[in-house]
Write an enzyme that holds these catalytic residues in place. Structure first.
Site, PDB file in Angstrom:
ATOM      1  N   SER A 140      41.354  38.732  41.686  1.00  0.00           N
ATOM      2  CA  SER A 140      40.203  38.806  43.862  1.00  0.00           C
ATOM      3  C   SER A 140      39.503  39.967  43.331  1.00  0.00           C
ATOM      4  O   SER A 140      39.866  40.682  42.825  1.00  0.00           O
ATOM      5  CB  SER A 140      41.423  39.259  44.706  1.00  0.00           C
ATOM      6  N   TYR A 153      48.933  44.260  46.419  1.00  0.00           N
ATOM      7  CA  TYR A 153      48.275  43.494  46.411  1.00  0.00           C
ATOM      8  C   TYR A 153      46.977  44.026  45.583  1.00  0.00           C
ATOM      9  O   TYR A 153      46.879  43.244  44.046  1.00  0.00           O
ATOM     10  CB  TYR A 153      47.741  42.711  47.513  1.00  0.00           C
TER      11      TYR A 153
END
Length: 262
Positions: A140, A153
């Site tokens: 990501s 995350y």
């Protein structure tokens, strides 16, 4: 290995994983789909079989559980037909770091990092020995940006990028292609896991467009694919700046700027 190697895809029942499954199936690749939701995978697989005629196996697995993870690892080690791994399974949790429970963060790490590592480790020796194959790890852009405020995350996705780059350097000369794909906001169910209404977020990419772009990067054999990034020279400059630092990080003495108290 067959002309079209079998592709094992984790998190394959929905979102990015399902989009990858559709695209590889339409290219004529047999599939091994891994996810927790068996009913959804069965329905999805039935449709793909009818559309494409490829063979599709299903493994029901929660990759945060060592026993389930071990089943997938064994399949990757022993099934010589599998030549491509799509390490896609991942999740997110909501809240700030101080609001998140340690147990929730640990489960996030288990899926987003430990599973990625173990599955890559399971298939890499066999691919390296064969001199061909591919490992695709879904990261990501959040892994590049602590400013986004998702410390845990983002850290897991930074791990995915670093692991992918390291594996690319090690395995690339042995004939194994490793790709890190770094999506930005994409319309998937991960937002529900984090308690976020995706419709309130600007600039969300549809999952099909994300997968199509990632496959272009795959075909071009890019080491890092960032589908929403308009100017690749920005990434090239980022990498060049990182590489320029490296020669100055191995010194016998501390830098002069640290030799005074003020």
């Amino acid at each position: 290995m067959a002309a079209h190697p079998t592709v094992l895809i984790t998190g394959a029942s929905t979102g990015i994983g399902a989009a990858y499954a559709e695209r590889f199936a339409h290219r004529g690749h047999d599939l091994v789909l891994v996810a927790r939701n068996v009913a959804r995978m069965e329905a999805f697989a039935a449709r793909l079989r009818e559309q494409t005629g490829v063979a599709i196996d299903i493994i029901a697995a929660d990759l945060t559980q060592p026993t389930d993870l071990g089943v997938v690892e064994t399949r990757l080690r022993e099934d010589a037909r599998i030549g491509i791994l799509i390490n896609n399974a991942g999740t997110a949790i909501g809240g700030s770091f101080v609001e998140q429970s340690t147990d929730d963060a640990a489960r996030l790490l288990a899926l987003n990092t430990t599973a990625v590592l173990r599955l890559a480790s399971a298939i890499a020796p066999r691919l390296a020995k064969a001199g061909k194959g591919a490992i695709v790890n879904i990261g990501s852009v959040v892994g590049l940006a602590p400013e986004f405020g998702t410390a845990v995350y983002g850290a897991t996705k930074a791990f995915v990028l670093f692991l992918s780059q390291g594996l690319s350097l090690e395995l690339g000369p042995k004939g194994v292609y490793v790709q890190a794909v770094l999506p930005a906001a994409t319309r998937t169910e991960i937002w529900e896991h984090a308690g976020v209404d995706v419709n309130t977020i600007p600039g969300v990419m549809e999952v099909g467009e994300l997968a199509d772009a990632a496959m272009v990067g795959f075909d071009r054999r890019e080491a890092v694919t960032i589908p929403p990034l308009p100017d690749v020279e920005q990434w090239n400059a980022y990498e060049a700046a990182r590489l320029a630092i490296l020669p100055n990080t191995s010194q016998e003495h501390a830098a002069a700027r640290y030799r005074t108290a003020s």
